[in-house]
Design an enzyme around this catalytic site. Structure first.
Site, short mmCIF file in Angstrom:
data_model
loop_
_atom_site.label_atom_id
_atom_site.label_comp_id
_atom_site.label_asym_id
_atom_site.label_seq_id
_atom_site.Cartn_x
_atom_site.Cartn_y
_atom_site.Cartn_z
N SER A 176 0.84 -1.19 0.00
CA SER A 176 0.00 0.00 0.00
C SER A 176 0.88 1.24 0.00
CB SER A 176 -0.88 0.01 1.26
OG SER A 176 -1.61 1.21 1.34
N TYR A 192 -2.27 -0.56 10.55
CA TYR A 192 -2.35 -0.91 9.11
C TYR A 192 -1.04 -0.51 8.42
CZ TYR A 192 -4.08 -1.12 4.27
OH TYR A 192 -4.24 -1.41 2.94
P1 NDP Z 1 -11.53 -6.03 -0.30
O1 NDP Z 1 -12.05 -5.92 1.09
O2 NDP Z 1 -12.47 -5.81 -1.42
O3 NDP Z 1 -10.79 -7.42 -0.51
C1 NDP Z 1 -10.07 -8.04 0.50
C2 NDP Z 1 -9.95 -9.51 0.15
O4 NDP Z 1 -9.17 -10.17 1.16
C3 NDP Z 1 -11.29 -10.21 0.10
O5 NDP Z 1 -11.33 -11.04 -1.03
C4 NDP Z 1 -11.31 -11.04 1.37
O6 NDP Z 1 -12.02 -12.24 1.16
C5 NDP Z 1 -9.84 -11.34 1.55
N1 NDP Z 1 -9.51 -11.70 2.92
C6 NDP Z 1 -9.56 -10.94 4.02
N2 NDP Z 1 -9.24 -11.65 5.11
C7 NDP Z 1 -8.98 -12.91 4.68
C8 NDP Z 1 -8.60 -14.10 5.32
N3 NDP Z 1 -8.42 -14.17 6.64
N4 NDP Z 1 -8.42 -15.20 4.57
C9 NDP Z 1 -8.62 -15.18 3.23
N5 NDP Z 1 -8.96 -14.07 2.57
C10 NDP Z 1 -9.15 -12.95 3.29
O7 NDP Z 1 -10.34 -4.96 -0.36
P2 NDP Z 1 -9.26 -4.57 -1.48
O8 NDP Z 1 -9.54 -5.23 -2.75
O9 NDP Z 1 -9.18 -3.10 -1.44
O10 NDP Z 1 -7.95 -5.13 -0.80
C11 NDP Z 1 -7.03 -5.98 -1.44
C12 NDP Z 1 -5.64 -5.62 -0.98
O11 NDP Z 1 -5.31 -4.31 -1.42
C13 NDP Z 1 -5.47 -5.62 0.55
O12 NDP Z 1 -4.24 -6.22 0.88
C14 NDP Z 1 -5.42 -4.13 0.86
O13 NDP Z 1 -4.71 -3.86 2.05
C15 NDP Z 1 -4.74 -3.59 -0.36
N6 NDP Z 1 -4.93 -2.17 -0.61
C16 NDP Z 1 -6.16 -1.65 -0.83
C17 NDP Z 1 -6.32 -0.29 -1.00
C18 NDP Z 1 -7.65 0.35 -1.16
O14 NDP Z 1 -7.73 1.60 -1.10
N7 NDP Z 1 -8.73 -0.41 -1.39
C19 NDP Z 1 -5.16 0.63 -1.01
C20 NDP Z 1 -3.92 -0.04 -0.81
C21 NDP Z 1 -3.81 -1.39 -0.62
P3 NDP Z 1 -13.02 -12.96 2.19
O15 NDP Z 1 -13.60 -11.89 3.06
O16 NDP Z 1 -14.02 -13.62 1.29
O17 NDP Z 1 -12.16 -13.94 2.92
#
Ligand code: NDP
Length: 239
Positions: free
Chosen positions: A132, A145
């Site tokens: 990030s 975070y």
């Molecule tokens: P979402 O919340 O849309 O996606 C997060 C994903 O992570 C989901 O598919 C969720 O699936 C999965 N996840 C969370 N916890 C678990 C777990 N314990 N086991 C398996 N899967 C898990 O968010 P984003 O798409 O935004 O996030 C994706 C990445 O991008 C993250 O690492 C985030 O930190 C990073 N990011 C996002 C930014 C933003 O502004 N959106 C900016 C910078 C980085 P499920 O709940 O089905 O398990």
């Protein structure tokens, strides 16, 4: 057929968009997340979807072994699963800190553990760790975070150096604000609204496809070329 691509956190946001991009490019996929139905609803061909909590190391290993047997050894890992629970550090429940450290750091390490040795042995592979902008600079209400993402960036760069001579690439993808479900994980109303209001003020965050396309581009660059870090933010985002 192209070689196996593993995408964690593929049930929504950046992970789901990345799954679609790689699928359109003809890769077989292993998609991992806890919400199986959302991954299956993507309806992608040659995509094995498995309900896995990234903290469950044995389940991660089992899913990777199953997909490698069905398709090919893992060639690309997009280590994307993550959570963000913003809050005031004087009042935030420390269990939220535990969750972020667990998923963003230990969960990511579990996926790396499942593929790295094989990639090194085969002298081929690419791991994209989704960090990030909060892994490069600090943001109020994001303390832990930021800590997890600074840590993930450090892990990525350290392993990159350690396996570089084995023809394995490690890439840090560091997005700025992207419109996804991520912010909904913050139980602190002020922190959540602060993020959403700022996104609105700057004319909107990026969309998951912006990041997904860049991940595909970096992975499809010739293996001799390692895009070490991509920092991609909305143009109007100041910090
Ligand atoms: P979402 O919340 O849309 O996606 C997060 C994903 O992570 C989901 O598919 C969720 O699936 C999965 N996840 C969370 N916890 C678990 C777990 N314990 N086991 C398996 N899967 C898990 O968010 P984003 O798409 O935004 O996030 C994706 C990445 O991008 C993250 O690492 C985030 O930190 C990073 N990011 C996002 C930014 C933003 O502004 N959106 C900016 C910078 C980085 P499920 O709940 O089905 O398990």
């Amino acid at each position: 057929m192209k070689k196996l691509v593993i995408i964690t956190g593929a049930s929504s946001g950046i992970g789901a968009a990345t799954a679609k991009h790689f699928s359109q490019a003809g890769y077989p996929l292993l998609l991992l997340a806890r919400r199986l139905e959302k991954m299956e609803a993507l309806g992608l061909p040659d995509a094995m979807c498995r309900k896995v909590d990234m903290l469950d190391r044995e389940s991660v290993l089992a899913a990777v072994a199953e997909a490698e047997a069905a398709y090919s050894p893992a060639e690309i890992l997009v280590n994307n699963a993550g959570i963000m629970m913003n809050g005031d550090p004087t009042t935030q429940d420390p269990s939220e800190w535990d969750k972020m450290i667990d998923v963003n750091m230990k969960g990511s390490m579990n996926a790396i553990h499942a593929v790295l040795k094989g990639m090194v042995d085969r002298e081929s592979g690419t791991i994209v760790n989704v960090g990030s902008i909060a892994g490069r600079k600090t943001f109020g209400a994001h303390s832990v975070y930021c800590g997890t993402k600074f840590g993930l960036h450090a892990i990525t760069e350290t392993i990159r150096e350690e396996v570089a001579r084995k023809n394995v690439r490690l890439i840090t993808m560091a997005p700025g604000m992207v419109s996804t479900e991520l912010i909904e994980g913050s139980t602190d109303k002020d922190a959540r609204e602060g993020w959403l209001n700022y996104a609105e003020e700057i004319g909107g965050a990026l969309v998951p496809d912006d990041i997904a396309g860049s991940i595909l581009w970096a992975c499809e660059a010739p293996q001799r070329m390692c895009v070490r870090e991509l920092v991609i933010c909305p143009t109007h985002q100041e910090p």
